[in-house]
Design an enzyme around this catalytic site. Structure first.
Site, short mmCIF file in Angstrom:
data_model
loop_
_atom_site.label_atom_id
_atom_site.label_comp_id
_atom_site.label_asym_id
_atom_site.label_seq_id
_atom_site.Cartn_x
_atom_site.Cartn_y
_atom_site.Cartn_z
N ASP A 110 -47.90 -18.80 -2.29
CA ASP A 110 -46.68 -18.00 -2.18
C ASP A 110 -45.97 -18.46 -0.91
OD1 ASP A 110 -44.73 -16.12 -1.86
OD2 ASP A 110 -46.04 -14.38 -2.13
N ALA B 131 -42.77 -17.84 1.01
CA ALA B 131 -41.57 -16.99 1.09
C ALA B 131 -40.84 -17.16 2.42
CB ALA B 131 -41.97 -15.53 0.89
N LYS C 289 -35.27 -15.32 2.32
CA LYS C 289 -35.29 -15.19 3.78
C LYS C 289 -34.66 -16.41 4.45
CE LYS C 289 -38.22 -12.04 2.44
NZ LYS C 289 -38.49 -10.65 2.67
N TRP D 73 -49.43 -9.12 0.81
CA TRP D 73 -48.18 -8.44 0.47
C TRP D 73 -48.48 -7.45 -0.66
CZ3 TRP D 73 -44.25 -10.39 -3.49
CH2 TRP D 73 -43.01 -9.75 -3.33
C1 LIG Z 1 -45.23 -12.78 0.78
C2 LIG Z 1 -43.98 -12.60 0.00
N1 LIG Z 1 -43.87 -13.18 -1.19
C3 LIG Z 1 -42.78 -13.07 -1.94
C4 LIG Z 1 -41.70 -12.34 -1.51
C5 LIG Z 1 -40.54 -12.24 -2.46
O1 LIG Z 1 -39.29 -12.26 -1.98
P1 LIG Z 1 -38.01 -12.09 -2.91
O2 LIG Z 1 -38.43 -11.60 -4.25
O3 LIG Z 1 -37.15 -11.13 -2.20
O4 LIG Z 1 -37.42 -13.46 -3.00
C6 LIG Z 1 -41.75 -11.67 -0.28
C7 LIG Z 1 -40.66 -10.83 0.19
O5 LIG Z 1 -40.79 -9.93 0.95
C8 LIG Z 1 -42.92 -11.83 0.50
O6 LIG Z 1 -43.04 -11.26 1.69
#
Ligand SMILES: Cc1ncc(COP(=O)(O)O)c(C=O)c1O
Length: 394
Positions: free
Chosen positions: A208, A210, A243, A127
């Protein structure tokens, strides 16, 4: 003073959203930003969330501050959702953060405080925000092999080979499930092999998570997380509720550390509170309250799980149909990886020119690295995508 600032590069994903908005073609298709969309291209509010909001409005009696690390009930329900019964109270520390991004950021800062010379190893690709935050914080990082661009599958042997260059105390950033951007994931046997390697080489996993519930199910998606939590001396985990609860803009995330013993756990807890205080003081409360209400109420919880499963199965269905359509269009099975990938994304392995061609010729928008949001497709648009993929020569 302000004139000394330099123009910052735009975020590629947000920039793409803007270009899409400005495109006047009626048949345009957005497969860019990572937001779940239903058949009609909308991102509706999950029913259980709507109901929880009503309950919260009726029951909430104060908006006074909570704790620096957030509400304890939120911490408890999230611990249960993610780790089940795999960790002991004596070793786990928790902080509610603004989104999963906030949890990642706090995790990086915690690592920098604890061990400034440790390197953080990230998958290639990962990411993009992982990289930009690491750069911003000046934290040393390296990449490990992850994805085979030819087959569009996980290159597990390559991954393990490149992790041989790590040093004891280094941090390995892993995606708990539904790898973003590739969609390629470790199977349970590979998680076991990785876990042994991490333990034998004194490496610390930073996970991570998510997309729990977007791959194979809530428990299935936590397999690797729970294995590492059980077996490793130390684990750091950053999770997002954006999500799976569909509460993107409520900024609801959580950071956990698992320490070797209670004494270290207490120091870790105080550090999490300290880091929250330095960066934003109290975390936003509303999203955490909704998640807590849902997970503590059997009726709301089963309604949420039902809807989450519908989203998950819809994405699997789209994957299956797209792979089928591409089998016909390409007269080959070289796109079957789409069916084995999991989560919202798949990386198509296309060149930048092919991606731009898709945009110009077919009004199909995807990220430059050829990541597509599977949830951005429906029965009608997936045939259009399949034809375009073949047309631009992927
Ligand atoms: C791999 C990954 N980590 C963390 C996040 C963080 O999401 P948020 O800050 O929107 O909760 C995302 C969101 O796209 C993600 O794809």
């Amino acid at each position: 003073m302000l004139e000394q600032l330099q123009q910052q590069p735009p975020d590629k994903i947000l920039d793409l959203m803007q270009t899409f908005k400005e495109d006047t073609r009626a048949n345009k298709l957005d497969l860019g930003i990572g937001v779940y969309k239903n058949e009609n291209g909308q991102t509706p509010i999950i029913n259980a969330v709507k109901k929880a909001e009503k309950i919260l409005w009726e029951q909430e009696t104060t908006k006074s501050y909570t704790k620096l690390t957030g509400d304890s009930d939120f911490q408890t329900v999230m611990k249960e959702l993610i780790f089940s019964d795999c960790v002991s109270e004596d070793t786990i520390s928790t902080a509610h953060t603004p989104g999963g991004t906030g949890a990642i950021r706090q995790a990086f800062e915690l690592i920098r405080l604890a061990s400034p010379n440790s390197k953080i190893w990230i998958s290639n690709p990962t990411w993009p925000n992982h990289i930009s935050i690491l750069k911003f914080l000046n934290i040393p990082y390296s990449e490990y092999i992850y994805f085979d661009k030819k087959t569009c599958e996980l290159n597990f042997d390559g991954m393990m080979e490149s992790l041989k260059d790590t040093k004891p105390g280094d941090i390995i950033l892993l995606h708990g499930c539904c790898h973003n951007p590739t969609g390629a994931n470790l199977n349970n046997e590979q998680w076991k092999e990785l876990q042994k390697f991490l333990c034998n080489n004194q490496l610390v996993p930073l996970i991570d998570l998510a997309y729990q519930g977007f791959g194979d199910g809530l428990d299935e998606d936590a397999y690797g997380v729970r294995l590492l939590a059980k077996k490793c001396k130390e684990v750091i985990l950053a999770a997002s509720c954006s999500k799976n609860f569909g509460i993107y803009r409520e900024r609801t995330g959580i950071l956990f550390t698992i320490s070797e013993n209670e004494k270290i756990k207490n120091i870790s807890s105080s550090t999490l509170a300290f880091l929250n205080r330095q960066n934003f003081s109290f975390p936003p409360d509303h999203g955490g309250k909704l998640v807590t209400l849902i997970l503590k109420n059997e009726e709301l919880k089963s309604s949420w799980i039902k809807e989450l499963n519908e989203m998950r199965l819809n994405m699997l269905d789209i994957r299956k149909s797209l792979a089928e359509e591409l089998r016909k269009e390409s007269r080959s099975n070289r796109f079957d990886f789409l069916e084995t990938h999991r989560g919202m994304f798949s990386l198509l392995g296309a060149t930048k020119d092919q991606v731009l061609n898709m945009r110009e010729k077919h009004a199909i928008y995807m990220i430059e690295d050829s990541r597509v949001n599977i949830a951005g497709l429906n029965k009608k648009t997936l045939s259009k995508l399949a034809r375009a993929i073949i047309d631009v020569g992927i």
